[in-house]
Design a protein around this motif. Structure first.
Motif, short mmCIF file in Angstrom:
data_model
loop_
_atom_site.label_atom_id
_atom_site.label_comp_id
_atom_site.label_asym_id
_atom_site.label_seq_id
_atom_site.Cartn_x
_atom_site.Cartn_y
_atom_site.Cartn_z
N LYS A 143 30.62 -29.78 17.63
CA LYS A 143 30.95 -30.92 18.01
C LYS A 143 31.53 -31.15 19.49
CE LYS A 143 33.25 -35.08 16.51
NZ LYS A 143 34.50 -35.60 15.80
N ALA A 144 32.44 -30.05 19.74
CA ALA A 144 33.01 -30.04 21.09
C ALA A 144 31.88 -29.59 21.95
CB ALA A 144 34.11 -28.81 21.18
N LEU A 145 31.09 -28.50 21.77
CA LEU A 145 30.00 -28.21 22.67
C LEU A 145 29.04 -29.44 23.00
CD1 LEU A 145 28.84 -24.95 21.23
CD2 LEU A 145 30.39 -25.18 23.15
N ALA A 146 28.71 -30.28 22.00
CA ALA A 146 27.72 -31.48 22.13
C ALA A 146 28.47 -32.47 22.75
CB ALA A 146 27.51 -31.85 20.75
N ASN A 147 29.75 -32.54 22.78
CA ASN A 147 30.55 -33.48 23.44
C ASN A 147 30.66 -33.35 24.93
OD1 ASN A 147 32.30 -35.88 23.11
ND2 ASN A 147 33.95 -34.66 23.70
N TYR A 148 30.42 -32.18 25.43
CA TYR A 148 30.55 -31.88 26.90
C TYR A 148 29.32 -32.66 27.71
CZ TYR A 148 29.98 -29.39 31.37
OH TYR A 148 30.06 -28.97 32.57
N ALA A 149 28.28 -33.17 26.90
CA ALA A 149 27.49 -33.75 27.75
C ALA A 149 27.88 -35.01 28.39
CB ALA A 149 26.16 -34.05 26.61
N GLU A 180 35.52 -29.05 30.65
CA GLU A 180 35.17 -27.60 30.49
C GLU A 180 35.76 -27.15 29.17
OE1 GLU A 180 35.57 -25.30 34.04
OE2 GLU A 180 34.39 -26.78 35.42
N ASN A 181 36.92 -27.70 28.99
CA ASN A 181 37.68 -27.19 27.68
C ASN A 181 36.60 -27.08 26.49
OD1 ASN A 181 39.58 -26.43 29.10
ND2 ASN A 181 40.69 -28.33 28.81
N ASP A 182 35.60 -28.45 26.47
CA ASP A 182 34.87 -28.32 25.49
C ASP A 182 34.06 -27.22 25.23
OD1 ASP A 182 35.52 -30.91 24.36
OD2 ASP A 182 34.28 -32.00 25.53
N LEU A 183 33.84 -26.63 26.37
CA LEU A 183 33.02 -25.23 26.29
C LEU A 183 33.71 -23.87 26.01
CD1 LEU A 183 30.58 -26.07 29.28
CD2 LEU A 183 30.24 -26.53 26.58
N ALA A 217 41.43 -24.63 25.64
CA ALA A 217 40.14 -24.87 24.93
C ALA A 217 40.19 -25.86 23.68
CB ALA A 217 40.08 -23.49 24.11
N ASN A 218 39.01 -26.35 23.65
CA ASN A 218 39.10 -27.35 22.51
C ASN A 218 38.63 -26.99 21.14
OD1 ASN A 218 40.09 -29.35 24.08
ND2 ASN A 218 38.07 -30.47 24.83
N THR A 219 38.37 -25.59 21.24
CA THR A 219 38.07 -25.11 19.89
C THR A 219 39.02 -23.76 19.97
OG1 THR A 219 35.93 -25.79 19.73
CG2 THR A 219 36.54 -23.90 18.22
N ILE A 220 40.05 -23.75 18.85
CA ILE A 220 41.13 -22.71 18.75
C ILE A 220 41.06 -22.17 17.24
CG2 ILE A 220 43.64 -21.97 18.85
CD1 ILE A 220 43.65 -24.38 20.82
N ILE A 221 40.72 -20.81 17.08
CA ILE A 221 40.59 -20.48 15.75
C ILE A 221 41.50 -19.14 15.62
CG2 ILE A 221 38.71 -19.49 14.05
CD1 ILE A 221 36.41 -20.35 16.18
N TRP A 222 42.18 -19.48 14.47
CA TRP A 222 43.29 -18.56 14.03
C TRP A 222 42.76 -17.53 13.11
CZ3 TRP A 222 47.56 -18.72 16.73
CH2 TRP A 222 48.66 -18.17 16.10
N THR A 223 43.05 -16.25 13.54
CA THR A 223 42.78 -15.00 12.70
C THR A 223 43.93 -14.06 12.66
OG1 THR A 223 41.33 -13.92 14.24
CG2 THR A 223 40.18 -15.73 12.86
N THR A 224 44.96 -14.35 12.74
CA THR A 224 46.09 -13.35 12.92
C THR A 224 46.52 -12.66 11.79
OG1 THR A 224 47.99 -14.94 12.73
CG2 THR A 224 46.96 -14.51 15.15
N GLY A 225 46.00 -12.88 10.70
CA GLY A 225 46.54 -12.19 9.50
C GLY A 225 46.18 -13.10 8.01
#
Ligand code: NAD
Length: 391
Positions: free
Chosen positions: A137-143, A148-151, A244-252
């Motif tokens: 959705k964030a990538l599509a929203n860039y249009a 740039e944070n969408d990317l 960034a508009n997409t933040i993915i959490w994988t710290t444990g």
């Protein structure tokens, strides 16, 4: 007739049921799970990145277990250990004589301010799909936004989950860029890791190879950079801000919250189990997989939670319940890892194999190891259906 309640239909729970049947226990077996399907949790990162669909890694539990197993689709809220009952969200309490708790893991944020509210984590199909949908959705929203944070995508943590996810994202991003007509030079994949080394569990040479591989794919790898705060669209780490508009959490990860809600003595919802995998002073309660902690006699520290150890535990727990039901002595759990595979997208990876010698593998041949592993059903990337069928 005794009732054995098996909680959770992940690798450990499914394998425990399979082995209890194999042991021909004279007991009613009840398998409780919140979804009617099993999913292969070692492949959730592929769902999150969009390289696999849920149907590729799920199957119907009822179809996979024999008819004589009672399957209950409900959410376990708590275990009333005093009265030997599993408290369910919708159904009546389930009384048990033996308990196999295999309720699995949740994401761990270590209390970092804003991490829970402002980032996405995944521990099941729904949350992995939510990551994918948010990112696309964030990538599509860039249009329309031209923001740039969408990317920009930040992956927090460079353990197995973070690194495997980055490998898949590096593979998929060119297709997404083409599909959404995005300016490729503005797309940023960023990884932030507190430790100076990625993939803490693997030897230095393999970790460095993985780091160089991902860097070569254009990913900005920030090691030695501890995350201290997450705000909407911003990760604060090492005195810098990453937008960034997409933040993915994988710290444990930590074990299921049912553990702390049920009054176990625990650390990060993992309970230190006895040598036979039962709980101290509760010989009828067994914990397997991510809710358990088994000390490694060599280091004194608990083994890392992996699918491989979960399956090995499930085998011993089934044998020990069978032994208890027939008045025999339980077995001690002994674990010897046969290795670890970390994929870097569909066609590359690094692997440490401790079987027929000690092997360090990297690159495309890890794809071959993966296939071998699938056939041999020994490492944690093994396909669950084969694991369930092996004796
Ligand atoms: P992990 O604990 O293995 O890795 C988390 C990473 O996040 C670590 O490198 C840690 O240093 C980093 N981190 C923690 N706090 C941070 C902070 N504040 N800022 C920046 N970085 C931070 O967790 P995981 O990758 O989610 O894996 C969970 C378990 O599942 C592990 O035991 C792992 O071995 C297992 N697993 C195995 C495989 C595989 O074998 N292929 C795949 C996925 C998960």
């Amino acid at each position: 007739m005794a009732t054995i309640a098996v909680l959770g239909a992940g690798y450990a729970g499914m394998r425990a049921v399979k082995r209890l049947i194999h042991e021909k226990v004279d007991a009613r077996i009840v398998l409780v799970n919140d979804h009617p399907y099993h999913y292969e949790s070692t492949q959730l990162h592929e769902i999150a990145a969009g390289n696999k669909e849920p149907a590729d890694i799920t199957f119907d539990i009822r179809e996979a277990v024999p008819d004589k197993v009672d399957v209950v689709i409900d959410t376990v809220e708590r275990i009333d250990r005093e009265h030997g009952q599993v408290m369910l969200k919708n159904g009546e309490p389930l009384a048990y004589d033996y308990l196999v708790n295999a309720l699995g893991f949740e994401s761990e944020t270590f209390g970092i301010p804003g991490a829970e509210e402002n980032s996405l984590s995944f521990n099941n199909i729904d949350s992995a799909m939510a990551v994918r949908e948010h990112m696309e959705k964030a990538l599509a929203n860039y249009a329309t936004s031209h923001d740039e944070n969408d990317l920009h995508i930040v992956v927090c943590g460079a353990g197995f989950t973070g690194i495997e996810l980055l490998g898949e994202l590096a593979w998929r991003m060119p297709q997404l860029a083409k599909g959404y007509e995005l300016p490729e030079d503005l797309i940023k994949l960023i990884c932030i890791e507190a430790s100076p080394k990625v993939l803490g569990m693997l030897p230095e040479s393999l970790a460095t190879w993985a780091l160089d591989y991902l860097t070569g794919k254009g990913i900005a790898m920030h090691t030695g950079t501890a995350i201290t705060e997450v705000r909407p669209g911003v990760v604060v780490a090492g005195g810098q801000e990453f937008h960034a508009n997409t933040i993915i959490w994988t710290t444990g990860v930590r074990g299921s919250r049912v553990i702390c809600d049920s009054g176990y003595e625990q650390r990060r919802n993992r309970v230190m189990v006895q040598e036979d995998l039962s709980v101290k002073d509760h010989p009828n309660e067994f914990l397997v997989g991510d809710v358990s902690a088994v000390p490694d006699v060599q280091t004194g520290r608990p083994y890392p939670t992996t699918a491989q150890i979960s399956i090995a535990q499930a085998d011993v727990v089934a044998a020990n319940i069978a032994a208890r039901l027939t008045g025999h002595e339980p077995h001690k759990f002994v674990f010897k890892s046969v290795g670890t595979v970390c994929s870097l997208g569909p066609h590359a990876g690094v692997a440490q194999i401790d079987m027929m010698g000690h092997w360090k593998l990297k690159g495309r041949k890890v794809g071959m190891v993966k296939r071998l592993v699938n056939d041999r059903s020994v490492l944690e990337l093994a396909h669950v259906k084969e694991m369930l069928e092996s004796n």
